[in-house]
Design an enzyme around this catalytic site. Structure first.
Site, PDB file in Angstrom:
ATOM      1  N   ALA A 294      -5.643  -5.209   2.084  1.00 45.57           N
ATOM      2  CA  ALA A 294      -5.155  -3.830   2.094  1.00 45.57           C
ATOM      3  C   ALA A 294      -5.967  -3.016   3.099  1.00 45.57           C
ATOM      4  O   ALA A 294      -5.641  -2.961   4.282  1.00 45.57           O
ATOM      5  CB  ALA A 294      -5.229  -3.237   0.682  1.00 45.57           C
ATOM      6  N   ARG A 295      -7.059  -2.401   2.649  1.00 45.56           N
ATOM      7  CA  ARG A 295      -7.835  -1.507   3.532  1.00 45.56           C
ATOM      8  C   ARG A 295      -8.373  -2.208   4.774  1.00 45.56           C
ATOM      9  O   ARG A 295      -8.581  -1.566   5.808  1.00 45.56           O
ATOM     10  CB  ARG A 295      -8.987  -0.879   2.746  1.00 45.56           C
TER      11      ARG A 295
ATOM     12  N   CYS B 249      -1.432  -1.036 -10.736  1.00 51.96           N
ATOM     13  CA  CYS B 249      -1.662   0.329 -10.260  1.00 51.96           C
ATOM     14  C   CYS B 249      -2.410   1.154 -11.318  1.00 51.96           C
ATOM     15  O   CYS B 249      -1.970   1.257 -12.458  1.00 51.96           O
ATOM     16  CB  CYS B 249      -0.335   1.008  -9.919  1.00 51.96           C
TER      17      CYS B 249
ATOM     18  N   MET C 246       0.855  -1.195   0.000  1.00 49.73           N
ATOM     19  CA  MET C 246       0.000   0.000   0.000  1.00 49.73           C
ATOM     20  C   MET C 246       0.886   1.238   0.000  1.00 49.73           C
ATOM     21  O   MET C 246       1.646   1.472   0.945  1.00 49.73           O
ATOM     22  CB  MET C 246      -0.905   0.007   1.236  1.00 49.73           C
TER      23      MET C 246
ATOM     24  N   HIS D 142      -6.594  -8.399  -8.656  1.00 50.63           N
ATOM     25  CA  HIS D 142      -7.574  -7.478  -8.091  1.00 50.63           C
ATOM     26  C   HIS D 142      -8.741  -7.413  -9.077  1.00 50.63           C
ATOM     27  O   HIS D 142      -8.545  -7.107 -10.251  1.00 50.63           O
ATOM     28  CB  HIS D 142      -6.962  -6.092  -7.893  1.00 50.63           C
TER      29      HIS D 142
ATOM     30  N   GLN E 116       7.711  -5.187  -3.702  1.00 50.49           N
ATOM     31  CA  GLN E 116       6.980  -4.963  -4.951  1.00 50.49           C
ATOM     32  C   GLN E 116       7.645  -3.859  -5.768  1.00 50.49           C
ATOM     33  O   GLN E 116       7.887  -2.761  -5.263  1.00 50.49           O
ATOM     34  CB  GLN E 116       5.518  -4.576  -4.696  1.00 50.49           C
TER      35      GLN E 116
ATOM     36  N   LYS F 236       1.269  -8.754  -9.849  1.00 47.49           N
ATOM     37  CA  LYS F 236      -0.074  -8.348  -9.419  1.00 47.49           C
ATOM     38  C   LYS F 236      -0.749  -7.650 -10.585  1.00 47.49           C
ATOM     39  O   LYS F 236      -0.179  -6.728 -11.182  1.00 47.49           O
ATOM     40  CB  LYS F 236      -0.020  -7.422  -8.206  1.00 47.49           C
TER      41      LYS F 236
ATOM     42  N   GLY G  79      -9.027  -7.462  -3.221  1.00 48.66           N
ATOM     43  CA  GLY G  79     -10.139  -6.560  -3.502  1.00 48.66           C
ATOM     44  C   GLY G  79     -11.281  -6.686  -2.523  1.00 48.66           C
ATOM     45  O   GLY G  79     -11.910  -7.735  -2.403  1.00 48.66           O
ATOM     46  N   ASP G  80     -11.539  -5.597  -1.767  1.00 55.12           N
ATOM     47  CA  ASP G  80     -12.675  -5.511  -0.842  1.00 55.12           C
ATOM     48  C   ASP G  80     -12.614  -6.527   0.294  1.00 55.12           C
ATOM     49  O   ASP G  80     -13.650  -6.984   0.781  1.00 55.12           O
ATOM     50  CB  ASP G  80     -14.001  -5.665  -1.589  1.00 55.12           C
TER      51      ASP G  80
END
EC number: 1.3.1.-
Length: 363
Positions: free
Chosen positions: A254-255, A130, A44, A199, A97, A169, A231-232
């Protein structure tokens, strides 16, 4: 100033975290290693510094990734770039990464990183996902989805210099409704990639809408190497469901890690049929203070604690008020004093509520 390991040893227990960070699992293949602990901390930008990775590993992450590292930055000898690469003493290993578009720079970066990190380098991941315009316009990140031959050459360039796995990725595709992920993944496998992280959004979506996990499954069907879903993944329940119900070998979070380093061990608990850990307010504040102390000891800009306060203070009574106060914090001690003030205020509030409830029960 206390050492990083001393801070972990003295603070982890109160935060509901482990003081012993387990290295990336051993095994005869990357699939075997990922399967041993399939819950990973995603790269991130502006977030996953060495302290953030350390907190994730203390929370049970099987492996944690660096921020995106520019191969051009390494080529031109930028020390700021190397700060993104170098693991802290608390980290047994790290996934690095890389992003860029020039094979010769990937070859050079892979060689230098391998030499500098030695056995702390677990794997190299190439960012082909990205969606940020300033990255894409240079032919980097998700722009590589349009140039599979160049992307394959980047994988081969890294493989020529390292003995660790090289992974990529990707996203569902670059443009809305133009899915290329399964075919692209096959090309990366043919080039020698050891795993594909997917993703489930198109690059043009940025982070809008919902990640489409059927795409991830189609990639699983298209390749024989491990697929890492992304993702999510906002809760341990989301991650456990993805691991149980899709074909992925591992999941990258991630989040979902924001203010929640326990998400990794809670996913494992759910997979094992156990009750997940629910941190108390005291434990959330202890984790926040541990994170701040580590930032200070690692000499990482303490302003990052402002974002941390936004994440850790969610769900605490009068959270908006406390977040407002965090904006005025300048030093690590300011943030710690704020956390202690919150703890005292919440303790008094709970005491008043219990006294009121006791009085009602007697009436």
């Amino acid at each position: 100033m206390k050492s990083l390991q001393t801070i972990i040893s003295t603070c982890a227990s109160a935060a509901g975290l482990s003081s012993h960070i387990v290295p990336f699992a051993a095994g005869n293949s990357l699939k075997e290693r990922l399967s041993a602990n399939p819950v990973l901390m995603a790269p991130m930008a502006g977030v996953s510094d060495g302290v953030y990775r350390t907190m994730a590993r203390a929370g049970g992450a099987g492996l944690a990734y660096s921020e995106m590292v520019s191969v051009a930055g390494i080529h031109f000898g930028g020390e700021k770039t190397w700060e993104l690469v170098e693991p802290l003493s608390t980290e047994p290993d790290i996934a690095v990464q890389l992003f860029g578009s020039k094979p010769e720079q990937f070859k050079e970066a892979a060689a230098q990183i391998s030499e500098r990190l030695g056995n702390k380098l677990a794997l190299i991941d190439i960012n082909m996902a990205c969606p940020v315009p300033k990255v894409v316009k240079k032919g980097e990140g998700s722009a590589l989805l349009d140039t599979p031959e160049l992307a394959a050459n980047l994988v081969k360039a890294c493989l020529s210099e390292v003995t660790v796995p090289v992974t990529v990725k990707i996203r569902r595709g670059r443009r809305q409704d133009e899915e290329v992920a399964p075919e692209f993944a096959r090309a990366m496998e043919a080039a020698g990639a050891s795993a594909i992280a997917v993703h489930g959004r198109f690059a043009t979506q940025m982070y809008r809408g919902q990640a489409e996990w059927e795409t991830v499954n189609r990639v699983c069907d298209a390749v024989s190497i491990p697929v890492i879903g992304s993702g999510d993944m906002l809760s341990a329940e989301d991650v456990a469901h993805a691991l149980k119900e899709t074909g992925v070998t591992a999941v990258m979070i991630a989040r979902g890690t924001y203010g929640n380093p326990w998400i990794f061990k809670n996913t494992q608990a759910l997979l094992e049929g156990k009750t997940p850990f629910v941190p108390s307010v005291d434990q959330m504040l202890a984790s926040f203070m541990m994170h701040v102390k580590l930032l200070d000891a690692a000499h990482i800009h303490i302003a990052r604690a402002r974002s941390l306060s936004t994440w850790y203070f969610r769900g605490i009574p009068n959270a908006a008020y406390w977040r407002g106060k965090s904006v005025r914090c300048v030093t690590a001690q300011d943030f710690i004093d704020l956390a202690l003030e919150i703890k005292e205020t919440v303790t008094q509030l709970v005491g008043k509520q219990e006294a009121s409830e006791h009085k009602l029960s007697l009436s």
